[in-house]
Structures are given as C-alpha cells and as structure tokens.
Design a protein around this motif. Structure first.
Motif, PDB file in Angstrom:
ATOM      1  N   ALA A  61       0.808  -1.224   0.000  1.00 23.66           N
ATOM      2  CA  ALA A  61       0.000   0.000   0.000  1.00 23.66           C
ATOM      3  C   ALA A  61       0.839   1.271   0.000  1.00 23.66           C
ATOM      4  CB  ALA A  61      -0.942   0.010   1.206  1.00 23.66           C
ATOM      5  N   TYR A  62       2.005   1.234   0.648  1.00 26.77           N
ATOM      6  CA  TYR A  62       2.802   2.446   0.793  1.00 26.77           C
ATOM      7  C   TYR A  62       4.081   2.451  -0.049  1.00 26.77           C
ATOM      8  CZ  TYR A  62      -0.442   3.427   4.550  1.00 26.77           C
ATOM      9  OH  TYR A  62      -1.589   3.657   5.274  1.00 26.77           O
ATOM     10  N   GLY A  63       4.173   1.541  -1.025  1.00 29.96           N
ATOM     11  CA  GLY A  63       5.293   1.543  -1.954  1.00 29.96           C
ATOM     12  C   GLY A  63       6.649   1.296  -1.313  1.00 29.96           C
ATOM     13  N   LEU A  64       6.707   0.348  -0.391  1.00 31.23           N
ATOM     14  CA  LEU A  64       7.941   0.033   0.327  1.00 31.23           C
ATOM     15  C   LEU A  64       8.482  -1.328  -0.110  1.00 31.23           C
ATOM     16  CD1 LEU A  64       6.509   0.987   3.816  1.00 31.23           C
ATOM     17  CD2 LEU A  64       8.302   2.260   2.608  1.00 31.23           C
ATOM     18  N   PRO A  65       9.799  -1.493  -0.158  1.00 32.41           N
ATOM     19  CA  PRO A  65      10.327  -2.834  -0.415  1.00 32.41           C
ATOM     20  C   PRO A  65      10.064  -3.720   0.805  1.00 32.41           C
ATOM     21  CG  PRO A  65      12.128  -1.297   0.019  1.00 32.41           C
ATOM     22  CD  PRO A  65      10.859  -0.495  -0.007  1.00 32.41           C
ATOM     23  N   LEU A  66       9.708  -4.972   0.591  1.00 35.77           N
ATOM     24  CA  LEU A  66       9.429  -5.889   1.693  1.00 35.77           C
ATOM     25  C   LEU A  66      10.620  -5.988   2.643  1.00 35.77           C
ATOM     26  CD1 LEU A  66       7.392  -7.836   2.952  1.00 35.77           C
ATOM     27  CD2 LEU A  66       8.350  -9.649   1.513  1.00 35.77           C
ATOM     28  N   ALA A  67      11.831  -5.935   2.108  1.00 31.74           N
ATOM     29  CA  ALA A  67      13.039  -6.106   2.921  1.00 31.74           C
ATOM     30  C   ALA A  67      13.255  -4.983   3.929  1.00 31.74           C
ATOM     31  CB  ALA A  67      14.266  -6.231   2.021  1.00 31.74           C
ATOM     32  N   VAL A  68      12.566  -3.842   3.782  1.00 29.28           N
ATOM     33  CA  VAL A  68      12.750  -2.747   4.734  1.00 29.28           C
ATOM     34  C   VAL A  68      12.036  -3.036   6.057  1.00 29.28           C
ATOM     35  CG1 VAL A  68      10.797  -1.237   4.174  1.00 29.28           C
ATOM     36  CG2 VAL A  68      12.948  -0.220   4.858  1.00 29.28           C
ATOM     37  N   SER A  69      11.087  -3.945   6.031  1.00 34.05           N
ATOM     38  CA  SER A  69      10.334  -4.264   7.249  1.00 34.05           C
ATOM     39  C   SER A  69      11.032  -5.351   8.056  1.00 34.05           C
ATOM     40  CB  SER A  69       8.925  -4.738   6.901  1.00 34.05           C
ATOM     41  OG  SER A  69       8.162  -3.660   6.429  1.00 34.05           O
ATOM     42  N   ALA A  70      10.955  -5.197   9.373  1.00 34.24           N
ATOM     43  CA  ALA A  70      11.434  -6.227  10.284  1.00 34.24           C
ATOM     44  C   ALA A  70      10.257  -6.627  11.169  1.00 34.24           C
ATOM     45  CB  ALA A  70      12.591  -5.716  11.135  1.00 34.24           C
ATOM     46  N   ASN A  71      10.045  -7.911  11.289  1.00 30.82           N
ATOM     47  CA  ASN A  71       8.949  -8.425  12.104  1.00 30.82           C
ATOM     48  C   ASN A  71       9.472  -8.813  13.484  1.00 30.82           C
ATOM     49  OD1 ASN A  71       7.013  -8.194  10.055  1.00 30.82           O
ATOM     50  ND2 ASN A  71       7.603 -10.161   9.183  1.00 30.82           N
ATOM     51  N   VAL A 158      15.220  -0.020   8.806  1.00 33.86           N
ATOM     52  CA  VAL A 158      14.205  -1.045   9.023  1.00 33.86           C
ATOM     53  C   VAL A 158      12.962  -0.361   9.579  1.00 33.86           C
ATOM     54  CG1 VAL A 158      15.749  -3.019   9.345  1.00 33.86           C
ATOM     55  CG2 VAL A 158      15.099  -1.660  11.324  1.00 33.86           C
ATOM     56  N   ILE A 159      11.826  -0.905   9.220  1.00 36.94           N
ATOM     57  CA  ILE A 159      10.544  -0.436   9.741  1.00 36.94           C
ATOM     58  C   ILE A 159      10.031  -1.510  10.679  1.00 36.94           C
ATOM     59  CG2 ILE A 159       8.146   0.109   9.155  1.00 36.94           C
ATOM     60  CD1 ILE A 159       9.166   1.187   6.474  1.00 36.94           C
ATOM     61  N   ILE A 160       9.676  -1.083  11.891  1.00 34.12           N
ATOM     62  CA  ILE A 160       9.168  -2.002  12.910  1.00 34.12           C
ATOM     63  C   ILE A 160       7.875  -1.434  13.485  1.00 34.12           C
ATOM     64  CG2 ILE A 160      11.427  -2.950  13.506  1.00 34.12           C
ATOM     65  CD1 ILE A 160      11.454  -1.057  15.943  1.00 34.12           C
ATOM     66  N   GLY A 161       7.226  -2.215  14.311  1.00 29.57           N
ATOM     67  CA  GLY A 161       6.013  -1.753  14.968  1.00 29.57           C
ATOM     68  C   GLY A 161       6.296  -0.619  15.941  1.00 29.57           C
ATOM     69  N   SER A 162       5.229   0.062  16.318  1.00 29.62           N
ATOM     70  CA  SER A 162       5.306   1.166  17.282  1.00 29.62           C
ATOM     71  C   SER A 162       4.609   0.810  18.581  1.00 29.62           C
ATOM     72  CB  SER A 162       4.631   2.400  16.694  1.00 29.62           C
ATOM     73  OG  SER A 162       3.237   2.144  16.558  1.00 29.62           O
ATOM     74  N   GLY A 163       4.043  -0.401  18.617  1.00 26.80           N
ATOM     75  CA  GLY A 163       3.205  -0.805  19.735  1.00 26.80           C
ATOM     76  C   GLY A 163       1.730  -0.629  19.407  1.00 26.80           C
ATOM     77  N   LEU A 164       1.454   0.154  18.357  1.00 23.22           N
ATOM     78  CA  LEU A 164       0.082   0.395  17.891  1.00 23.22           C
ATOM     79  C   LEU A 164      -0.045  -0.054  16.441  1.00 23.22           C
ATOM     80  CD1 LEU A 164      -0.362   4.076  19.186  1.00 23.22           C
ATOM     81  CD2 LEU A 164      -1.000   1.951  20.363  1.00 23.22           C
ATOM     82  N   ARG A 165      -1.256  -0.418  16.045  1.00 25.14           N
ATOM     83  CA  ARG A 165      -1.481  -0.817  14.652  1.00 25.14           C
ATOM     84  C   ARG A 165      -1.465   0.370  13.701  1.00 25.14           C
ATOM     85  NH1 ARG A 165      -3.236  -5.721  13.229  1.00 25.14           N
ATOM     86  NH2 ARG A 165      -4.339  -4.896  11.424  1.00 25.14           N
TER      87      ARG A 165
END
Length: 191
Positions: A61-71, A158-165
């Motif tokens: 949805a936000y035009g980001l590469p999947l690899a930038v996210s960390a779960n 890396v993009i990670i959660g903030s504690g909120l959705r």
C-alpha cells in the motif's frame, strides 16, 4: 536522521509524537534517548491505516520494499518449570528459526509463538504493532544479524512496529541492534 519520506509515508520524529506510540514504547524510547542522544533524531514514526498493519499489506500500500520491514514475534519455552520468553526480530523477507535457533538460545526443549491474546496482553501492545522497544522486563530481545546489515533492496533502514497498529517506526538496523538489552544473533532467521 532517516528521510522525511520513505515510500509514500511521511516520517516524523518519534519522540515528538507520543500519540503514535504505545505508552511502553514511548517510555523505553525516551529512556534510550536520554542515554544515547542520537536516538531522539534517528527514530522516526509514520501514521498508517491500521487495517494495513500487516507487513505485506503495508509494504504494498505504501510503496515500500518488503526487505525494509522487520517483524517482531514473541516466543516462549520452558525448562525445569521455568518459562523463558523472547522477542525475535527478523527481516520480513525471512522467518524466525523458532525450532532451532530460538530454542537453543532460550535453552528450552520446545519454543513456540505466544498466542495473540497472550502476546498483546503481556506486551501491552496491539497485534500487528508489537515492537522490541518497550517490551516488559523478562523478555530477551534477539535481533537477527541481517537486520543490522544494510539490505541491497532496503538500505540500512528497518521499519518495525510502534506498539500500535496505526503507526510504524523506522530506524537504522544497526541502531535497532544497539537497543539496550538486545542480542545480535547470526542465523536467527531462515531465508
């Protein structure tokens, strides 16, 4: 400081926007910034549609590469009646090796993902927003070495959660690996 835009999201200083962070995340980030001044400028937050908190939906949805996210996944196991819990942080292009690496690091016979209800209750965070920043005491924070290494598709962020959705944090993977109490682990994730 990370860029003001990454994908189609607008990023703002995280400590300037506590309304976009879980209380425990804001408290931990504030404490970390008091010790490491660069944290205040280096950690940014962006508001997202909470229905897009899932990594795959958000990146598309936000035009980001999947690899930038960390779960960040919460896991636990038992040894001699004692529960041992951890957060495993891996790039979204990989998955946590719960059956081998995490089990060995926790020194338990079997490690399992925490059920959603328990994970959200214990962390004080929303499902889809759980982050290693601000977890309760007692959780080890295991960070896969690939998170701290720049990715060819995503760079060093890396993009990670903030504690909120409804929001996400961005910071360099190396800085995330320097989170107080974090343990950098080679081979925590499987490709």
């Amino acid at each position: 400081m990370p860029p003001a835009t990454l994908g189609t999201l607008t990023w703002l200083g995280a400590l300037d926007h506590p309304e976009l962070l879980a209380e425990s995340t804001f408290a931990a980030l504030s404490g970390w910034a008091a010790v490491e001044r660069q944290v205040a400028e280096a950690v940014v937050v962006a508001e997202i549609d909470p229905t897009l908190a899932d990594t795959a939906a958000m990146t598309e949805a936000y035009g980001l590469p999947l690899a930038v996210s960390a779960n960040c996944v919460l896991v636990a196991g038992r040894r001699a009646g004692e529960e041992r819990a951890a957060a495993a942080v891996v790039r979204a292009t990989t998955r946590a090796d719960v059956n081998n690496a995490v089990k060995r690091l926790l020194d338990v016979r079997k490690a399992s993902f925490l059920p959603m209800e328990r994970a959200t209750e214990e962390s004080g965070m929303e499902f889809g927003g759980i982050t290693p920043i601000g977890l309760p005491d007692g959780y080890r924070v295991l960070v896969d070495a690939r998170v701290a290494t720049p990715d060819p598709d995503a760079g060093d962020l890396v993009i990670i959660g903030s504690g909120l959705r409804r929001s996400k944090l961005a910071l360099s993977g190396a800085l995330l690996a320097a989170l107080p109490g974090a343990e950098l682990v080679d081979g925590l994730a499987l490709a």
